[in-house]
Design a protein around this motif. Structure first.
Motif, short mmCIF file in Angstrom:
data_model
loop_
_atom_site.label_atom_id
_atom_site.label_comp_id
_atom_site.label_asym_id
_atom_site.label_seq_id
_atom_site.Cartn_x
_atom_site.Cartn_y
_atom_site.Cartn_z
N ALA A 152 0.83 -1.21 0.00
CA ALA A 152 0.00 0.00 0.00
C ALA A 152 0.86 1.26 0.00
O ALA A 152 0.54 2.25 -0.67
CB ALA A 152 -0.94 -0.01 1.21
N LEU A 153 1.95 1.24 0.74
CA LEU A 153 2.85 2.39 0.78
C LEU A 153 3.54 2.59 -0.57
O LEU A 153 3.70 3.72 -1.04
CB LEU A 153 3.89 2.20 1.88
CG LEU A 153 3.38 2.39 3.31
CD1 LEU A 153 4.35 1.81 4.32
CD2 LEU A 153 3.13 3.87 3.61
N GLU A 154 3.92 1.49 -1.20
CA GLU A 154 4.54 1.59 -2.52
C GLU A 154 3.57 2.16 -3.55
O GLU A 154 3.93 3.01 -4.36
CB GLU A 154 5.06 0.22 -2.95
CG GLU A 154 6.29 -0.24 -2.18
CD GLU A 154 6.60 -1.71 -2.37
OE1 GLU A 154 6.03 -2.31 -3.31
OE2 GLU A 154 7.39 -2.26 -1.58
N VAL A 155 2.32 1.69 -3.52
CA VAL A 155 1.29 2.20 -4.43
C VAL A 155 1.06 3.69 -4.20
O VAL A 155 0.82 4.46 -5.14
CB VAL A 155 -0.04 1.41 -4.25
CG1 VAL A 155 -1.18 2.09 -4.99
CG2 VAL A 155 0.14 -0.02 -4.74
N ALA A 156 1.16 4.12 -2.93
CA ALA A 156 0.97 5.54 -2.59
C ALA A 156 2.15 6.41 -2.98
O ALA A 156 2.10 7.63 -2.82
CB ALA A 156 0.69 5.67 -1.10
N GLY A 157 3.23 5.78 -3.45
CA GLY A 157 4.39 6.55 -3.90
C GLY A 157 5.43 6.82 -2.84
O GLY A 157 6.28 7.70 -2.99
N VAL A 158 5.37 6.06 -1.74
CA VAL A 158 6.39 6.19 -0.70
C VAL A 158 7.68 5.52 -1.20
O VAL A 158 7.68 4.34 -1.54
CB VAL A 158 5.92 5.56 0.62
CG1 VAL A 158 7.06 5.53 1.63
CG2 VAL A 158 4.73 6.33 1.18
#
Length: 438
Positions: free
Chosen positions: A380-386
């Protein structure tokens, strides 16, 4: 009290609270089983009733703060106060307090046995069983006032088998969509289910859903809305409350930190205004109660370095408030996040409000089957661009305790650690800190 009697549906009558809780966790097929019919039947068998005013508090966020402020002020005014709040952080006993003191194991066990005898072959969830026990327990204590915090929604929540003299809805936002609906209007209707005909109904959400207003009017509740029937104003030193018939000036700010606490405090004072003939409260008692109120895990800033912030923010509305509160703090070089969440939460919505505030993510599993895994949170963090680079990182851990230990080992004295995403995340860190100090 039939404390030593059990029905034929159970061959076990534990003598210890921990054993009772273990039994209740395993017994019912569903953790959440919406509906009041089963709970109402057992309530009637037990004969639960109150001879004092009952204040019920529902809402997406702000319930705990509102209950804590009510309790603190009423205790300052000298009343005998019973409080049912949830969930607990470390000990189940936190859920029921009499005059600010958690109820002891023995009284819980006696009342659990009484509910067990009354339920017959009626199946109750952990939450339904413990709610009935605590409501019965409080009804026996010769109290001046009872404060009941709703668990999920309102209309079909087990607490709603009790009729409230004053019902408060603090805020309405998207959460628990599988049970309450996916719009504020649907959720507002569910929360308005705690309102009663001819009784005071308060909503401190500045944008109360029309469904809540319509339901209150349809049943003939005395609806009091923030901005229409009560309000507040203030400066950096003090604030003032204005209700329908009562003003309170030169008030101290609540000791609870956060951007929404004056909304919660205004609902509290609106409730006390409605009950002013049964439970008169003086100006100094209000001031002192607001200063004295304490509530763990709600933007709780711990003493020492690095700065540690505990906040149970677990939905986008609460995460937005947490982000705003973090912005209002002083400078910190880096922010470490200890983050764990339930799988049924709007994880992407929570991350969207927090990703710009966090430099280093320490994400963790939680000890429940319905929790999101650290792997899921990482996705989820990767999808959010973190991103991960020299200034940003993402680490996965098997528990909040491990995530917190890592953050503590890396954070400098000018950094801060923010623990959020679930009661279980905060509870894990609280437990780690308690164990470290014992």
């Amino acid at each position: 009290m039939s404390s030593n009697t059990i029905d034929s549906s159970s061959a076990i009558s534990p003598s210890k609270l921990a054993d009772w809780l273990k039994l209740l966790e395993q017994r019912h097929a569903k953790e959440i089983d919406m509906g009041l019919d089963r709970v109402m039947q057992v309530k009637q068998k037990l004969g639960i009733h109150y001879d004092c005013p009952v204040i019920m508090v529902a809402g997406t966020n702000g319930k705990g703060s509102t209950c804590a402020m009510l309790e603190a002020i009423l205790l300052q005014a000298g009343y005998k106060v019973g409080l049912y709040s949830k969930p607990h952080f470390l000990d189940f006993n936190e859920r029921a307090r009499i005059n600010g003191i958690p109820v002891g194991d023995e009284l819980f066990v006696d009342t659990f046995q009484e509910v067990e005898a009354a339920r017959g072959d009626i199946s109750l969830t952990y939450f339904e069983f413990t709610t009935l026990a605590i409501c019965q327990l409080l009804a026996r204590q010769n109290l001046d006032v009872v404060i009941l915090e709703v668990g999920l929604g309102g209309r079909l929540d087990a607490v709603n088998v009790i009729d409230a003299d004053v019902a408060i809805v603090t805020s309405v936002d998207i959460d628990h969509v599988d049970y309450l609906g996916d719009t504020r209007e649907k959720i507002g209707f569910e929360k308005a289910g705690i309102f009663r005909s001819g009784k005071v109904a308060i909503c401190s959400d500045p944008q109360a859903p029309q469904s809540l207003i319509d339901h209150a009017q349809a049943i003939g509740a005395d609806l009091r809305l923030f901005g229409r029937d009560f309000n507040y104003n203030g400066d950096k030193q003090q604030w003032n409350f204005g209700g329908r018939d009562q003003r309170r000036n030169s008030l101290a700010y609540p000791s609870l930190r956060g951007a929404n606490q004056l909304l919660n405090a205004s609902a509290v004072l609106a409730a006390l205004e409605a009950l002013r003939h049964q439970l008169p409260v003086g100006a100094q008692e209000v001031r002192t109660g607001l200063v004295m109120v304490d509530l763990p895990g709600r933007f709780q800033v711990l003493p020492g370095r690095p700065t540690v912030v505990l906040d149970v923010a677990h939905n986008p509305h609460a995460a937005a408030t947490l982000a705003q509160n973090l912005d209002n703090m002083g400078f910190h070089a880096y922010t470490y996040a200890v983050f764990g969440s339930m799988l049924d939460k709007d994880i992407a919505g929570v991350i969207s409000h927090m990703k710009a505030k966090v430099d280093h993510w320490c994400i963790c599993d939680l000890p429940l089957p319905r929790a999101a895994s650290a792997d899921h949170l990482a996705q989820a963090l990767e999808v959010a661009g973190v991103l991960e680079d020299k200034e940003h990182s993402l680490q996965k851990f098997s528990s909040p305790e491990d995530a917190y230990a890592f953050a503590l080992s890396k954070a400098g004295e000018n950094d801060r650690i923010v623990v959020f995403g679930s009661f279980l995340t905060v509870a894990g860190v609280m437990r780690a800190r308690r164990n470290a100090s014992s």
